[in-house]
Design a protein around this motif. Structure first.
Motif, short mmCIF file in Angstrom:
data_model
loop_
_atom_site.label_atom_id
_atom_site.label_comp_id
_atom_site.label_asym_id
_atom_site.label_seq_id
_atom_site.Cartn_x
_atom_site.Cartn_y
_atom_site.Cartn_z
N ASP A 128 0.86 -1.19 0.00
CA ASP A 128 0.00 0.00 0.00
C ASP A 128 0.89 1.23 0.00
O ASP A 128 1.13 1.85 1.03
N ASP A 130 2.01 4.77 -2.34
CA ASP A 130 1.80 5.68 -3.46
C ASP A 130 3.05 6.53 -3.61
O ASP A 130 3.25 7.49 -2.86
N ASP A 133 2.93 10.36 -3.62
CA ASP A 133 2.61 11.08 -2.38
C ASP A 133 3.89 11.26 -1.57
O ASP A 133 4.48 10.28 -1.12
#
Length: 157
Positions: A128, A130, A133
């Motif tokens: 999980d 990204d 980000d």
């Protein structure tokens, strides 16, 4: 432990925010990050889990606050940075010496800060992530620092 002054200042800021979160939290305030720091003792009995949390949450969060205070105290000198963003002193490495009790406080605090950040980022599984980000850079950096501290404390290394 070796750390640059800039890293120490950033880490001090993160741990300071963590300490503020702990200080401002109320029992059963519904904050998912706080809930992740005080996990349920009974997965199959909600009422027993609520009662257990009511009895232990305050003490556990107080211990986490005390650990954060140890980390902040040991970072105080190293995190003093110049105002000039071009000053080479920002990247100057400094050594932070930790006795065994302080090292354990550091381990618990870095892990807890990383848990709070993981909760805020929605991290449940390892993948999980990204990469777009920038907060994940902080999450990864905390993992790097935590891994380095574990390695430094491991007598096998």
């Amino acid at each position: 432990m070796q750390i640059t002054r800039l890293e120490a200042a950033h880490l001090s800021g993160l741990v300071g925010q963590f300490a503020d979160l702990l200080r401002e939290s109320e029992p059963d305030d519904g904050d998912p990050a706080i809930a992740r720091l005080v996990p349920s003792a009974y997965a199959d009995d909600e009422e027993a889990a609520r009662e257990f949390r009511a009895l232990t949450q305050s003490d556990l969060l107080d211990r986490r606050s005390a650990d954060a205070a140890v980390v902040l105290a040991s970072l105080s000198e190293a995190s003093e940075i110049p105002d000039d963003p071009e000053d080479p002193a920002l990247l100057e490495e400094t050594e932070i010496r930790l006795d065994p009790a302080a090292a354990q406080a550091w381990l618990r605090t870095l892990a807890a800060v990383r848990l709070v950040l993981a909760t805020r980022l929605g991290v449940v599984e390892n993948d999980d992530h990204d990469s777009a980000d920038p907060r994940f850079g902080i999450y990864d950096w905390l993992g790097y620092r935590l891994d380095g501290l574990v390695g430094a404390l491991d007598p096998q290394d």
